[in-house]
Design an enzyme around this catalytic site. Structure first.
Site, PDB file in Angstrom:
ATOM      1  N   SER A  11      62.000  36.358  41.554  1.00 35.74           N
ATOM      2  CA  SER A  11      61.399  36.671  40.247  1.00 35.74           C
ATOM      3  C   SER A  11      60.195  35.760  40.056  1.00 35.74           C
ATOM      4  O   SER A  11      60.078  34.721  40.734  1.00 35.74           O
ATOM      5  CB  SER A  11      62.417  36.376  39.135  1.00 35.74           C
ATOM      6  OG  SER A  11      61.815  36.433  37.856  1.00 35.74           O
ATOM      7  N   TYR A  14      68.872  30.561  35.858  1.00 33.46           N
ATOM      8  CA  TYR A  14      68.134  31.703  36.453  1.00 33.46           C
ATOM      9  C   TYR A  14      66.915  31.183  37.207  1.00 33.46           C
ATOM     10  O   TYR A  14      66.677  31.571  38.362  1.00 33.46           O
ATOM     11  CB  TYR A  14      67.725  32.663  35.336  1.00 33.46           C
ATOM     12  CG  TYR A  14      67.113  33.972  35.811  1.00 33.46           C
ATOM     13  CD1 TYR A  14      67.904  34.992  36.340  1.00 33.46           C
ATOM     14  CD2 TYR A  14      65.741  34.206  35.711  1.00 33.46           C
ATOM     15  CE1 TYR A  14      67.349  36.200  36.768  1.00 33.46           C
ATOM     16  CE2 TYR A  14      65.176  35.410  36.136  1.00 33.46           C
ATOM     17  CZ  TYR A  14      65.989  36.402  36.664  1.00 33.46           C
ATOM     18  OH  TYR A  14      65.424  37.591  37.086  1.00 33.46           O
TER      19      TYR A  14
HETATM   20  N1  LIG Z   1      64.016  43.620  35.282  1.00 33.72           N
HETATM   21  C1  LIG Z   1      63.168  42.602  35.363  1.00 33.72           C
HETATM   22  O1  LIG Z   1      62.305  42.390  34.511  1.00 33.72           O
HETATM   23  C2  LIG Z   1      63.224  41.665  36.554  1.00 33.72           C
HETATM   24  C3  LIG Z   1      62.185  40.756  36.729  1.00 33.72           C
HETATM   25  C4  LIG Z   1      62.230  39.878  37.813  1.00 33.72           C
HETATM   26  C5  LIG Z   1      63.299  39.919  38.692  1.00 33.72           C
HETATM   27  N2  LIG Z   1      64.313  40.812  38.475  1.00 33.72           N
HETATM   28  C6  LIG Z   1      65.414  40.808  39.435  1.00 33.72           C
HETATM   29  O2  LIG Z   1      65.574  42.110  39.953  1.00 33.72           O
HETATM   30  C7  LIG Z   1      66.941  42.334  40.266  1.00 33.72           C
HETATM   31  C8  LIG Z   1      67.429  43.591  39.589  1.00 33.72           C
HETATM   32  O3  LIG Z   1      67.241  43.439  38.198  1.00 33.72           O
HETATM   33  P1  LIG Z   1      67.393  44.663  37.199  1.00 33.72           P
HETATM   34  O4  LIG Z   1      66.590  44.332  35.995  1.00 33.72           O
HETATM   35  O5  LIG Z   1      67.179  45.938  37.905  1.00 33.72           O
HETATM   36  O6  LIG Z   1      68.936  44.505  36.805  1.00 33.72           O
HETATM   37  P2  LIG Z   1      69.923  45.499  36.036  1.00 33.72           P
HETATM   38  O7  LIG Z   1      70.623  44.670  35.019  1.00 33.72           O
HETATM   39  O8  LIG Z   1      69.212  46.744  35.582  1.00 33.72           O
HETATM   40  O9  LIG Z   1      70.928  45.908  37.195  1.00 33.72           O
HETATM   41  C9  LIG Z   1      71.681  44.930  37.818  1.00 33.72           C
HETATM   42  C10 LIG Z   1      72.775  45.600  38.614  1.00 33.72           C
HETATM   43  O10 LIG Z   1      73.568  44.566  39.207  1.00 33.72           O
HETATM   44  C11 LIG Z   1      74.927  44.909  39.043  1.00 33.72           C
HETATM   45  N3  LIG Z   1      75.769  43.714  39.095  1.00 33.72           N
HETATM   46  C12 LIG Z   1      75.963  42.771  38.131  1.00 33.72           C
HETATM   47  N4  LIG Z   1      76.832  41.848  38.560  1.00 33.72           N
HETATM   48  C13 LIG Z   1      77.200  42.224  39.819  1.00 33.72           C
HETATM   49  C14 LIG Z   1      78.102  41.682  40.765  1.00 33.72           C
HETATM   50  N5  LIG Z   1      78.808  40.566  40.511  1.00 33.72           N
HETATM   51  N6  LIG Z   1      78.250  42.321  41.939  1.00 33.72           N
HETATM   52  C15 LIG Z   1      77.553  43.467  42.212  1.00 33.72           C
HETATM   53  N7  LIG Z   1      76.710  44.029  41.338  1.00 33.72           N
HETATM   54  C16 LIG Z   1      76.536  43.407  40.151  1.00 33.72           C
HETATM   55  C17 LIG Z   1      74.987  45.608  37.701  1.00 33.72           C
HETATM   56  O11 LIG Z   1      76.176  46.374  37.553  1.00 33.72           O
HETATM   57  C18 LIG Z   1      73.705  46.445  37.749  1.00 33.72           C
HETATM   58  O12 LIG Z   1      73.945  47.715  38.339  1.00 33.72           O
HETATM   59  C19 LIG Z   1      67.678  41.069  39.831  1.00 33.72           C
HETATM   60  O13 LIG Z   1      67.844  40.229  40.950  1.00 33.72           O
HETATM   61  C20 LIG Z   1      66.748  40.444  38.826  1.00 33.72           C
HETATM   62  O14 LIG Z   1      66.916  39.062  38.702  1.00 33.72           O
HETATM   63  C21 LIG Z   1      64.308  41.685  37.435  1.00 33.72           C
END
Ligand SMILES: NC(=O)c1ccc[n+]([C@@H]2O[C@H](COP(=O)([O-])OP(=O)(O)OC[C@H]3O[C@@H](n4cnc5c(N)ncnc54)[C@H](O)[C@@H]3O)[C@@H](O)[C@H]2O)c1
Length: 268
Positions: free
Chosen positions: A142, A155
Site C-alpha cells: 500500500s 497497517y
Molecule cells: N482499497 C484500498 O484503498 C487499498 C489501498 C491500498 C492497499 N490495499 C490493499 O489491497 C488489498 C485488498 O484490499 P481491498 O480493499 O480489496 O479489501 P476488501 O476489504 O474489499 O477485501 C478483502 C478480502 O479479504 C478477505 N479476508 C479478510 N480476512 C481474511 C482472512 N483471514 N483470510 C482470507 N481472506 C480474508 C475478505 O473476506 C475480503 O474478501 C489489501 O491487502 C489492502 O491492504 C487496498
C-alpha cells in the site's frame, strides 16, 4: 492481452474488492483461479461469475491468519488443479488505533493476515514453483508502506514489511525462476455507494489523475507483474496511486483547500 492458459493462480481475499477483480481478470485470460477467502458466500459467487463467463475457478475456504489453512490451501490447489504457478497475497484485515488502543491480539491477528501469510505462502508455494521451473508472487502492500497515517500503526508497519519481504524473497528465489514483486495502491474504492460523493470528490482532488482508483486499476498491474512481460521485473514495489505520492505534502494540501473553497463557492 496476457495469456495465462494452463496456469494456476491462488488469489487470497478474492471474494471482494481488488482480489475479486484480479481473480476475474486472470480467469478471463485463461488462468485456473483458486479463490481463497473466509467469505464463503462471496467466494462462491466469484466462482459462479467466472464460470458463467467461461472461465475456470474453485473456492477454497482459507483463513490466511492460520498456518495450517495456508498449508492445506496450497496442498488442495495442487491436488485439485495439478500445479501452482502464481500466488497473489491480497487478503486483508487490520485493526486500527494507536499503540495504547491496540490490543496485543489485534496486533498479532493483523500481522498474521497481512504479513505472516506471505511468509507461509512462500514456504509452501515456492518449492512447488521451483519443481515446475518457476513462477511468480505478487504481494499487495500500500502507499501506507511508503508513509504513515495517524492510528494506522499496525497497517503501516505490515505494509512496509510486505515491500521488503518481497524484495528479500526476490533475491532468495530469483535463481529458481521465481519472481516476487509488491504493489502499492493508493485509495481504491471497493465499497461502491458506501462513501458520500462529496468525500470521494475531495479525495480525488489530491490525485494527479483527478480520481481515486477502482479495483481493475490494481488487477491490471497485478496481471502485468505475474505475466512474462514482467520477466525482468523482480523485487520491485510498483506504486499504483494515481500520482498521490508523487507530490509534496503542501501540493496535496493546496489541492484540497482549492477544492473545499470551490465547494463553499457552489453552496453560496
Ligand atoms: N482499497 C484500498 O484503498 C487499498 C489501498 C491500498 C492497499 N490495499 C490493499 O489491497 C488489498 C485488498 O484490499 P481491498 O480493499 O480489496 O479489501 P476488501 O476489504 O474489499 O477485501 C478483502 C478480502 O479479504 C478477505 N479476508 C479478510 N480476512 C481474511 C482472512 N483471514 N483470510 C482470507 N481472506 C480474508 C475478505 O473476506 C475480503 O474478501 C489489501 O491487502 C489492502 O491492504 C487496498
Amino acid at each position: 492481452m496476457s495469456n495465462f492458459t494452463g496456469k494456476v493462480v491462488i488469489v487470497t481475499g478474492a471474494a471482494h474488492g481488488i482480489g475479486r477483480a484480479t481473480a476475474k481478470l486472470l480467469a478471463g485470460d485463461g488462468a485456473q483461479v483458486v479463490v481463497a477467502d473466509i467469505n464463503d458466500a462471496g467466494g462462491a459467487q466469484v466462482v459462479a461469475d467466472i464460470e458463467a463467463a467461461g472461465g475456470k475457478a474453485i473456492y477454497i475456504h482459507t483463513d490466511v491468519g492460520k498456518h495450517e489453512a495456508i498449508r492445506s490451501c496450497v496442498e488442495e490447489t495442487v491436488s485439485k488443479l495439478g500445479r501452482l504457478d502464481y500466488i497473489v497475497n491480497n487478503a486483508y484485515w487490520s485493526a486500527h488505533g494507536n499503540v495504547e488502543e491496540l490490543s496485543e491480539g489485534d496486533w498479532d491477528r493483523s500481522m498474521d493476515i497481512m504479513l505472516k501469510a506471505i511468509f507461509l505462502f512462500g514456504k509452501y508455494g515456492f518449492p512447488i514453483m521451483r519443481s515446475q521451473g518457476g513462477g511468480a508472487m505478487v504481494n499487495i502492500a500500500s502507499v501506507h508502506g511508503l508513509a504513515a497515517d495517524r492510528r494506522y500503526g499496525v497497517y503501516d508497519a505490515a505494509k512496509a514489511a510486505v515491500i521488503n519481504l518481497s524484495r528479500a524473497m526476490a533475491l532468495d528465489y530469483g535463481q529458481d525462476g521465481i519472481r516476487v514483486n509488491s504493489v502499492c495502491p493508493g485509495w481504491i474504492i471497493t465499497n461502491d455507494g458506501a462513501i458520500e460523493e462529496k468525500y470521494l470528490q475531495r479525495a480525488a482532488s489530491i490525485y494527479a489523475v483527478g480520481r481515486t482508483g477502482v479495483p481493475d486499476d490494481i488487477a491490471k498491474v497485478i496481471r502485468f507483474l505475474l505475466s512474462d512481460d514482467a520477466g525482468f521485473v523482480t523485487g520491485h514495489a510498483l506504486v499504483a496511486d494515481g500520482g498521490l505520492t508523487a507530490q509534496l505534502q503542501d501540493s496535496a494540501a493546496n489541492a484540497v483547500t482549492a477544492h473545499l473553497l470551490a465547494e463553499l463557492g457552489q453552496q453560496g
